[in-house]
Design a protein around this motif. Structure first.
Motif, mmCIF file in Angstrom:
data_model
loop_
_atom_site.group_PDB
_atom_site.id
_atom_site.type_symbol
_atom_site.label_atom_id
_atom_site.label_comp_id
_atom_site.label_asym_id
_atom_site.label_seq_id
_atom_site.Cartn_x
_atom_site.Cartn_y
_atom_site.Cartn_z
ATOM 1 N N SER A 129 0.839 -1.183 0.000
ATOM 2 C CA SER A 129 0.000 0.000 0.000
ATOM 3 C C SER A 129 0.877 1.236 0.000
ATOM 4 O O SER A 129 1.999 1.219 0.526
ATOM 5 N N CYS A 130 0.381 2.296 -0.574
ATOM 6 C CA CYS A 130 1.097 3.565 -0.582
ATOM 7 C C CYS A 130 0.085 4.661 -0.291
ATOM 8 O O CYS A 130 -0.878 4.845 -1.040
ATOM 9 N N ALA A 131 0.321 5.362 0.805
ATOM 10 C CA ALA A 131 -0.567 6.437 1.217
ATOM 11 C C ALA A 131 0.045 7.771 0.829
ATOM 12 O O ALA A 131 1.219 8.031 1.115
ATOM 13 N N ALA A 132 -0.759 8.607 0.195
ATOM 14 C CA ALA A 132 -0.327 9.946 -0.193
ATOM 15 C C ALA A 132 -0.923 10.966 0.758
ATOM 16 O O ALA A 132 -2.033 10.813 1.246
ATOM 17 N N SER A 133 -0.152 12.033 0.992
ATOM 18 C CA SER A 133 -0.592 13.052 1.943
ATOM 19 C C SER A 133 -1.596 14.026 1.340
ATOM 20 O O SER A 133 -2.225 14.793 2.079
ATOM 21 N N GLY A 134 -1.732 14.014 0.022
ATOM 22 C CA GLY A 134 -2.659 14.914 -0.624
ATOM 23 C C GLY A 134 -3.398 14.241 -1.758
ATOM 24 O O GLY A 134 -3.236 13.052 -1.993
ATOM 25 N N ARG A 135 -4.199 15.012 -2.461
ATOM 26 C CA ARG A 135 -4.958 14.459 -3.569
ATOM 27 C C ARG A 135 -4.043 14.022 -4.703
ATOM 28 O O ARG A 135 -3.154 14.753 -5.113
ATOM 29 N N THR A 136 -4.274 12.830 -5.200
ATOM 30 C CA THR A 136 -3.445 12.291 -6.279
ATOM 31 C C THR A 136 -4.287 11.821 -7.453
ATOM 32 O O THR A 136 -3.823 11.043 -8.282
ATOM 33 N N SER A 137 -5.522 12.317 -7.544
ATOM 34 C CA SER A 137 -6.398 11.855 -8.612
ATOM 35 C C SER A 137 -5.898 12.246 -9.997
ATOM 36 O O SER A 137 -6.217 11.594 -10.987
ATOM 37 N N SER A 138 -5.116 13.299 -10.082
ATOM 38 C CA SER A 138 -4.562 13.738 -11.362
ATOM 39 C C SER A 138 -3.059 13.503 -11.442
ATOM 40 O O SER A 138 -2.319 14.285 -12.040
ATOM 41 N N TYR A 139 -2.616 12.452 -10.816
ATOM 42 C CA TYR A 139 -1.207 12.072 -10.797
ATOM 43 C C TYR A 139 -1.005 10.745 -11.498
ATOM 44 O O TYR A 139 -1.907 9.898 -11.532
ATOM 45 N N ASP A 140 0.190 10.576 -12.048
ATOM 46 C CA ASP A 140 0.670 9.233 -12.342
ATOM 47 C C ASP A 140 1.153 8.647 -11.016
ATOM 48 O O ASP A 140 1.875 9.312 -10.259
ATOM 49 N N LEU A 141 0.786 7.411 -10.744
ATOM 50 C CA LEU A 141 1.218 6.706 -9.535
ATOM 51 C C LEU A 141 1.929 5.434 -9.971
ATOM 52 O O LEU A 141 1.357 4.611 -10.679
ATOM 53 N N GLY A 142 3.184 5.340 -9.577
ATOM 54 C CA GLY A 142 3.985 4.219 -10.048
ATOM 55 C C GLY A 142 4.577 3.397 -8.926
ATOM 56 O O GLY A 142 4.712 3.852 -7.788
ATOM 57 N N TRP A 143 4.920 2.173 -9.276
ATOM 58 C CA TRP A 143 5.652 1.289 -8.380
ATOM 59 C C TRP A 143 6.963 0.911 -9.070
ATOM 60 O O TRP A 143 6.963 0.543 -10.260
ATOM 61 N N PHE A 144 8.042 0.982 -8.335
ATOM 62 C CA PHE A 144 9.369 0.612 -8.813
ATOM 63 C C PHE A 144 10.002 -0.302 -7.773
ATOM 64 O O PHE A 144 9.545 -0.370 -6.630
ATOM 65 N N ARG A 145 11.051 -0.979 -8.176
ATOM 66 C CA ARG A 145 11.763 -1.822 -7.219
ATOM 67 C C ARG A 145 13.258 -1.763 -7.504
ATOM 68 O O ARG A 145 13.687 -1.484 -8.623
ATOM 69 N N GLN A 146 14.010 -2.033 -6.466
ATOM 70 C CA GLN A 146 15.462 -2.015 -6.609
ATOM 71 C C GLN A 146 16.049 -3.143 -5.787
ATOM 72 O O GLN A 146 15.894 -3.184 -4.554
ATOM 73 N N ALA A 147 16.708 -4.056 -6.479
ATOM 74 C CA ALA A 147 17.396 -5.158 -5.822
ATOM 75 C C ALA A 147 18.846 -4.752 -5.562
ATOM 76 O O ALA A 147 19.373 -3.853 -6.237
ATOM 77 N N PRO A 148 19.507 -5.395 -4.613
ATOM 78 C CA PRO A 148 20.897 -5.042 -4.305
ATOM 79 C C PRO A 148 21.788 -5.122 -5.532
ATOM 80 O O PRO A 148 21.771 -6.114 -6.270
ATOM 81 N N GLY A 149 22.548 -4.051 -5.756
ATOM 82 C CA GLY A 149 23.478 -4.032 -6.875
ATOM 83 C C GLY A 149 22.852 -3.773 -8.226
ATOM 84 O O GLY A 149 23.549 -3.816 -9.245
ATOM 85 N N LYS A 150 21.549 -3.514 -8.232
ATOM 86 C CA LYS A 150 20.859 -3.276 -9.499
ATOM 87 C C LYS A 150 20.235 -1.890 -9.515
ATOM 88 O O LYS A 150 20.032 -1.269 -8.479
ATOM 89 N N GLU A 151 19.912 -1.437 -10.732
ATOM 90 C CA GLU A 151 19.257 -0.150 -10.861
ATOM 91 C C GLU A 151 17.772 -0.281 -10.501
ATOM 92 O O GLU A 151 17.197 -1.371 -10.559
#
Length: 123
Positions: free
Chosen positions: A20-42
């Motif tokens: 889950s990701c909670a935003a402090s303000g309105r994000t209805s007109s935002y792109d919302l993304g998920w990213f990940r980073q493993a050790p030693g990787k971008e």
């Protein structure tokens, strides 16, 4: 806008987690993304949803991960099923304001980031 990700943990291969990701303000007109980073990787793209609900996924997670959002609660979710050891990483949520035809997929295009939550998948 400030973002706070939660829901990570340790799970066996084949298991599920919901981030889950909670935003402090309105994000209805935002792109919302998920990213990940493993050790030693971008940092790599996992998926994103734009203002209209259009969703893009990385090929590596298609069919296993699902992004959703709740504009009333200013929340974005990442449901992860059939987890694999190679999904192990720190997962970040990100946001960027704008009404676009499709969501951003590069981390460089996002201006706001959460602190990350660790996901570890054991074999």
């Amino acid at each position: 806008v400030q973002l706070q990700a939660s829901g990570g943990g340790l799970v066996q291969a084949g298991g599920s987690l919901r981030l889950s990701c909670a935003a402090s303000g309105r994000t209805s007109s935002y792109d919302l993304g998920w990213f990940r980073q493993a050790p030693g990787k971008e940092r790599e793209f996992v998926g994103a949803i734009n203002w209209s609900g259009l969703i893009y996924y990385a090929d590596s997670v298609k069919g296993r991960f699902t992004i959703s959002k709740n504009n009333v609660k200013n929340m974005v979710y990442l449901q992860m099923n059939s987890l694999k050891p190679e999904d192990t990483a720190v997962y970040y949520c990100a946001a960027d304001p704008g009404v676009r035809a499709r969501p951003h997929t590069s981390p460089d295009e996002y201006g706001y980031w959460g602190q990350g939550t660790q996901v570890t998948v054991s074999s």
